[in-house]
Design an enzyme around this catalytic site. Structure first.
Site, PDB file in Angstrom:
ATOM      1  CD  GLN A   1      -6.362  -0.396   0.584  1.00 39.25           C
ATOM      2  OE1 GLN A   1      -5.962  -0.146   1.529  1.00 39.25           O
ATOM      3  NE2 GLN A   1      -6.639   0.550  -0.313  1.00 39.25           N
TER       4      GLN A   1
ATOM      5  CG  ASN B   1      -2.265   0.652   0.674  1.00 40.51           C
ATOM      6  OD1 ASN B   1      -2.444   1.916   0.383  1.00 40.51           O
ATOM      7  ND2 ASN B   1      -3.789   0.159   0.687  1.00 40.51           N
ATOM      8  NE  ARG B   2      -2.874   5.242  -3.391  1.00 40.97           N
ATOM      9  CZ  ARG B   2      -3.353   3.994  -3.409  1.00 40.97           C
ATOM     10  NH1 ARG B   2      -3.717   2.589  -2.560  1.00 40.97           N
ATOM     11  NH2 ARG B   2      -3.336   2.689  -4.293  1.00 40.97           N
TER      12      ARG B   2
ATOM     13  CG  ASP C   1      -8.419   1.388  -4.193  1.00 42.41           C
ATOM     14  OD1 ASP C   1      -7.806   0.838  -3.164  1.00 42.41           O
ATOM     15  OD2 ASP C   1      -7.453   1.647  -5.275  1.00 42.41           O
TER      16      ASP C   1
ATOM     17  CG  HIS D   1       1.580  -2.127  -3.975  1.00 35.54           C
ATOM     18  ND1 HIS D   1       0.956  -2.398  -3.030  1.00 35.54           N
ATOM     19  CD2 HIS D   1       0.307  -1.662  -4.995  1.00 35.54           C
ATOM     20  CE1 HIS D   1      -0.462  -2.443  -2.655  1.00 35.54           C
ATOM     21  NE2 HIS D   1      -0.686  -2.057  -4.000  1.00 35.54           N
TER      22      HIS D   1
ATOM     23  CD  GLU E   1      -4.000  -5.048  -1.744  1.00 36.73           C
ATOM     24  OE1 GLU E   1      -3.599  -4.515  -1.543  1.00 36.73           O
ATOM     25  OE2 GLU E   1      -5.626  -4.751  -2.490  1.00 36.73           O
TER      26      GLU E   1
ATOM     27  CG  HIS F   1      -2.144  -6.645  -5.543  1.00 35.44           C
ATOM     28  ND1 HIS F   1      -3.424  -7.252  -6.116  1.00 35.44           N
ATOM     29  CD2 HIS F   1      -2.040  -5.273  -4.864  1.00 35.44           C
ATOM     30  CE1 HIS F   1      -3.670  -5.815  -6.042  1.00 35.44           C
ATOM     31  NE2 HIS F   1      -2.992  -4.768  -5.306  1.00 35.44           N
ATOM     32  CB  SER F   2      -4.521 -13.038  -5.105  1.00 32.56           C
ATOM     33  OG  SER F   2      -3.024 -14.050  -5.032  1.00 32.56           O
ATOM     34  CE1 TYR F   3      -4.413  -7.867  -9.197  1.00 27.69           C
ATOM     35  CE2 TYR F   3      -7.211  -6.288  -9.649  1.00 27.69           C
ATOM     36  CZ  TYR F   3      -5.432  -6.809  -9.651  1.00 27.69           C
ATOM     37  OH  TYR F   3      -4.340  -4.799  -9.651  1.00 27.69           O
TER      38      TYR F   3
HETATM   39  C1  GLA Z   1      -3.952  -1.687  -4.109  1.00 30.91           C
HETATM   40  C2  GLA Z   1      -4.376  -0.272  -4.321  1.00 30.91           C
HETATM   41  C3  GLA Z   1      -4.935   0.223  -5.714  1.00 30.91           C
HETATM   42  C4  GLA Z   1      -4.226  -0.016  -6.502  1.00 30.91           C
HETATM   43  C5  GLA Z   1      -4.580  -2.136  -6.808  1.00 30.91           C
HETATM   44  C6  GLA Z   1      -2.993  -1.779  -7.863  1.00 30.91           C
HETATM   45  O1  GLA Z   1      -4.769  -2.560  -4.128  1.00 30.91           O
HETATM   46  O2  GLA Z   1      -4.955   0.134  -2.685  1.00 30.91           O
HETATM   47  O3  GLA Z   1      -5.844   1.362  -5.591  1.00 30.91           O
HETATM   48  O4  GLA Z   1      -2.911   0.469  -7.210  1.00 30.91           O
HETATM   49  O5  GLA Z   1      -3.280  -1.739  -5.671  1.00 30.91           O
HETATM   50  O6  GLA Z   1      -3.700  -1.705  -8.708  1.00 30.91           O
END
Ligand code: GLA
Length: 375
Positions: free
Chosen positions: A310, A103-104, A274, A129, A338, A205-207
């Site tokens: 997240q 994250n940020r 998000d 990340h 996440e 970070h699996s989708y």
């Molecule tokens: C995380 C962030 C999102 C995005 C994804 C990757 O989930 O919170 O804003 O950057 O990663 O695309």
């Protein structure tokens, strides 16, 4: 007549196969080379129920995860690419291990023990990340790939050098993926040690798309998050420091709700979820979230030791990513859950601490458990 008999016979065989016990084990296959020429391997973990999890050493990425639906039929429920090139060409962290700081971090800056550190800014004005070459883009070493009497175990490690991506200290991280032989889940145990104080926040970070990675959007899948609060953030998704109640907002998933039900009420470009949820209790291993797909009957439960999660509804997916088997991943083709420490914790005194000191061991455990539910 012969065709009909053949068809009936194959249906019977397919069904028998779907419910039969599979031979469990781990298989290793070469998966290409990085641009620097480093070899990458793919590990295929198959449990006794036939659930298959594929993980590659590049980024520790979960490339495929085949889970059964209510009829025992397997589908690959994670987004990704068919081959290494697909990942090397750039992708939005599909299935990846994320670090050193998931994250940020605001403006890519933080101060530790009186010294200011500057990280690469790779997401608007912020660091995201782990930087330009985060843990999702390195080749992990395989310490162990073995089947015990209970589980399939793949242990990976990575040594991040002092100063890498601007972070202080040599950080040694170990991530152990384990899949029980008789239960459909992926357990991820993370640990790390350092020789200098440094922030650490590791995640996966699996989708997911519980209907199958190529089955359209996830808006009809029903989500519950065990959180009554979230970290309020600015336009660049940096927390303001305020912890806000979800009650009365479209962020309230305390009751099972289709992801798409209130998504139209959200602002932002591209709009969608998000945000970081504040899990209760903040410490200890607990159920963090549950997702149910009414169409297939698949249910995913996420358990974690982390204080936050997240929830990201794949807002930036725009159909440009050609996925596995030519699948086109459009907006909301997958969701991420996440497990993490709160974003920008390194600059927020009231958030749970994220600084790992040389005499301590970082640890986190997250479990993604698959089952079948009626609702
Ligand atoms: C995380 C962030 C999102 C995005 C994804 C990757 O989930 O919170 O804003 O950057 O990663 O695309």
């Amino acid at each position: 007549m012969r065709i009909i008999c053949f068809t009936i016979a194959s249906i019977i065989l397919m069904n028998a196969g779907a419910f039969a016990q599979t031979k469990a084990g781990i298989e290793k296959r070469p998966f290409g080379k990085t641009t620097e020429g480093e070899p990458v391997d793919l590990y295929i973990l198959t449990n006794a129920n036939g659930m298959k999890t594929k993980i590659m050493t590049f980024g520790g990425i979960v490339t495929e995860l085949w889970a059964p639906d209510r009829d025992g039929k397997l589908a690959d429920v994670v987004l990704g690419h068919d081959n290494l090139k697909g990942y090397l060409d750039g992708h939005p962290y599909f299935g990846a291990l994320v670090g050193r700081y998931a994250n940020r971090i605001a403006k890519g800056k933080f101060t530790l023990d009186g010294k200011e550190y500057t990280l690469a800014v790779n997401n608007g004005p912020n660091a995201l990340h782990g930087g330009k070459r985060g843990f999702d883009k390195v080749v992990w070493k395989v310490d162990k790939a073995e089947m015990t009497d209970k589980a399939l175990v793949l242990q990976l490690s990575y040594v991040s050098k002092d100063g890498e991506e601007g972070y202080p200290g040599t950080l040694t991280s170990t991530v152990t993926y384990s899949v029980p032989l008789n239960s459909n889940e992926v357990r991820i145990d993370y640990s790390a040690t350092t020789d200098k104080a440094t922030p650490v926040n590791l995640t996966n970070h699996s989708y997911f798309n519980l209907a199958g990675h190529d089955k359209g959007d996830i808006l009809g899948q029903e989500l519950t998050i065990n959180a009554e609060e979230y970290t309020l953030a600015d336009d660049t998704l940096i927390p303001t420091g305020k912890i806000s109640p979800v009650k009365g907002t479209p962020f309230d998933f305390t009751q099972s709700t289709p992801i798409g039900k209130r998504i139209g009420e959200l602002k932002g470009e591209p709009a969608g979820y998000d945000l970081n949820y504040v899990l209760r209790p903040g410490k200890g291993f607990k159920l963090a979230a549950r997702v149910f797909d009414p169409k297939s009957g698949r249910e995913l439960k996420v358990f974690t030791t982390e204080p936050g999660i997240q929830f990201y509804s794949g807002n930036f997916l725009d159909g440009k990513d050609k996925g596995k088997g030519g699948a086109v991943y459009k907006k909301h083709a997958g969701f991420c859950l996440e497990a993490q420490h709160f974003p920008d914790s390194v600059n927020q005194k009231n958030f749970p601490p994220v600084i790992l000191k040389p005499d301590a061991v970082y640890s986190q455990t997250t479990v993604y458990n698959f089952s079948i539910a009626a609702k």
